[in-house]
Enzyme design. Structure first.
Site, PDB file in Angstrom:
ATOM      1  N   ILE A 137       0.865  -1.176   0.000  1.00 37.80           N
ATOM      2  CA  ILE A 137       0.000   0.000   0.000  1.00 37.80           C
ATOM      3  C   ILE A 137       0.903   1.227   0.000  1.00 37.80           C
ATOM      4  O   ILE A 137       2.069   1.156   0.394  1.00 37.80           O
ATOM      5  CB  ILE A 137      -0.978   0.018   1.202  1.00 37.80           C
ATOM      6  CG1 ILE A 137      -0.232  -0.127   2.526  1.00 37.80           C
ATOM      7  CG2 ILE A 137      -2.039  -1.050   1.048  1.00 37.80           C
ATOM      8  CD1 ILE A 137      -1.156  -0.104   3.745  1.00 37.80           C
ATOM      9  N   ASP A 138       0.373   2.344  -0.461  1.00 40.22           N
ATOM     10  CA  ASP A 138       1.188   3.541  -0.624  1.00 40.22           C
ATOM     11  C   ASP A 138       1.678   4.079   0.719  1.00 40.22           C
ATOM     12  O   ASP A 138       1.102   3.810   1.774  1.00 40.22           O
ATOM     13  CB  ASP A 138       0.378   4.627  -1.340  1.00 40.22           C
ATOM     14  CG  ASP A 138      -0.036   4.210  -2.744  1.00 40.22           C
ATOM     15  OD1 ASP A 138       0.753   3.524  -3.407  1.00 40.22           O
ATOM     16  OD2 ASP A 138      -1.155   4.567  -3.162  1.00 40.22           O
ATOM     17  N   LYS A 139       2.732   4.871   0.652  1.00 33.14           N
ATOM     18  CA  LYS A 139       3.346   5.442   1.857  1.00 33.14           C
ATOM     19  C   LYS A 139       2.312   6.120   2.760  1.00 33.14           C
ATOM     20  O   LYS A 139       2.301   5.892   3.972  1.00 33.14           O
ATOM     21  CB  LYS A 139       4.420   6.455   1.437  1.00 33.14           C
ATOM     22  CG  LYS A 139       5.015   7.233   2.599  1.00 33.14           C
ATOM     23  CD  LYS A 139       5.952   8.317   2.115  1.00 33.14           C
ATOM     24  CE  LYS A 139       6.435   9.187   3.268  1.00 33.14           C
ATOM     25  NZ  LYS A 139       7.292  10.310   2.817  1.00 33.14           N
ATOM     26  N   THR A 141      -0.927   5.764   2.816  1.00 34.21           N
ATOM     27  CA  THR A 141      -2.103   4.938   3.119  1.00 34.21           C
ATOM     28  C   THR A 141      -1.754   4.068   4.324  1.00 34.21           C
ATOM     29  O   THR A 141      -0.703   3.443   4.357  1.00 34.21           O
ATOM     30  CB  THR A 141      -2.470   4.041   1.924  1.00 34.21           C
ATOM     31  OG1 THR A 141      -2.775   4.869   0.792  1.00 34.21           O
ATOM     32  CG2 THR A 141      -3.671   3.169   2.241  1.00 34.21           C
ATOM     33  N   ARG A 238      -7.347   5.473  -5.758  1.00 33.53           N
ATOM     34  CA  ARG A 238      -7.090   6.893  -5.996  1.00 33.53           C
ATOM     35  C   ARG A 238      -7.421   7.280  -7.441  1.00 33.53           C
ATOM     36  O   ARG A 238      -8.042   8.320  -7.694  1.00 33.53           O
ATOM     37  CB  ARG A 238      -5.623   7.198  -5.675  1.00 33.53           C
ATOM     38  CG  ARG A 238      -5.263   6.934  -4.212  1.00 33.53           C
ATOM     39  CD  ARG A 238      -3.758   6.881  -3.973  1.00 33.53           C
ATOM     40  NE  ARG A 238      -3.127   8.168  -4.205  1.00 33.53           N
ATOM     41  CZ  ARG A 238      -1.812   8.350  -4.204  1.00 33.53           C
ATOM     42  NH1 ARG A 238      -0.992   7.323  -3.995  1.00 33.53           N
ATOM     43  NH2 ARG A 238      -1.308   9.547  -4.411  1.00 33.53           N
TER      44      ARG A 238
END
Length: 304
Positions: A137-139, A141, A238
């Site tokens: 998962i993104d930084k 998130t 997103r």
């Protein structure tokens, strides 16, 4: 380097090469064999082949197995929030602001650094910079991630992702008031030709992407939603929410500049469910919203 020579038998004829090779030596996973093929380390009858090559009776296969690469990522003691752990898998709640795995120029402070200090047995399929990492998962998130502690578990979890049987539910705050209570976004995602660091909905060099969403609450100019992933493309939620006109609050890449006071997108991976690779038991975990996320919801309620 170590070279292994194999000969395909008649009963394996017609099998994909990754299946045939892993059947000969069950210590090698199909995922590992596929990686060797991509790196040109598998030669069939004197030639390199593609991962979808179907073997024939009598094929002569030479596999060049590289020496184990020295892991150059430093283990760092961290206060990780572990939700589940056994000898095969681990589930961790990643905080907002933490990068999942190291990258050139960013080799410390990542989840992988912390995992390496927490446990020594992580799968090696994804290489030295991503041990144990099955998905990411993104930084900015927060939320739950499953980690493989051996190659058997890794291959099982990856196959579950491919077959779309993993449950992944996210909570998000988006700009705008969504009028309908639920919906499905079925729109392919690929690299944005105008910005190679971004993804976009496109028909060119794209992959299938499906997101389901339900409205939890509505506020003035914002909506609180739960999104469930059917596929798992880079930045999928997103990109999809922007595509239908409701970009995530705080999203620096896909959202508007005037947004809520939050450092990064308001997105939390709250529910994660999968079948245990060894016991075949279905496991599901839920992580509560971070305090910062709760504060935003309180602010929006008070505004409304």
């Amino acid at each position: 380097m170590n070279q292994i020579e194999l000969t395909i038998q008649q009963e394996q004829q017609g099998d994909r090469i990754d299946k045939a090779v892993s059947a000969i030596n069950n210590e090698w996973s199909r995922t590992q064999v596929q990686q060797w093929i991509k790196e040109g380390q598998v030669i069939v009858n004197g030639k390199e082949i593609k991962p979808n090559y179907k073997v024939a009776d009598g094929d002569q296969i030479i596999i060049t197995i590289p020496d184990p690469e020295e892991l150059d990522v430093v283990a760092e003691e961290m206060n990780l929030e572990i939700y589940y752990e056994d000898s095969d898998v681990l589930v961790v709640n990643k905080p907002r602001g933490m990068v999942v795995h190291p990258a050139p120029g960013h080799l410390t402070g990542t989840l992988v650094n912390g995992l390496m200090a927490h446990c020594k047995d992580l799968s090696g399929i994804n290489g030295v910079l991503r041990p144990g990492i099955v998905h990411r998962i993104d930084k900015d998130t927060s939320g739950l991630l499953m980690v493989a502690k051996n190659d058997l578990a890794h291959e099982s979890l990856v196959n579950q992702l491919v077959k779309k049987t993993v449950t992944r539910k996210y909570k998000a705050i988006v700009h705008g008031t969504i009028p309908h209570d639920h919906g499905t976004i079925d729109a392919p995602i690929g690299r944005d030709k105008r910005d190679r660091q971004s993804m976009t909905v496109t028909d060119e060099n794209s992959k299938e992407a499906v997101t389901h969403f339900n409205v939890i609450d509505r506020f003035k100019d914002f909506t609180f939603v739960e999104c469930q992933l059917e596929t798992g493309r880079t930045h999928q939620i997103r990109v999809h929410m922007k595509y239908i006109g409701y970009p995530l609050a705080g999203d620096p890449k896909y959202g508007p500049k005037k947004t809520l006071s939050i450092d990064g997108q308001a997105l939390h991976a709250g529910v994660l469910g999968f079948t245990h690779p060894r016991t075949n038991e279905y496991l599901e975990f839920e992580a509560p919203l971070p305090e910062e996320f709760k504060s935003l919801l309180t602010l929006l309620k008070n505004r409304s």
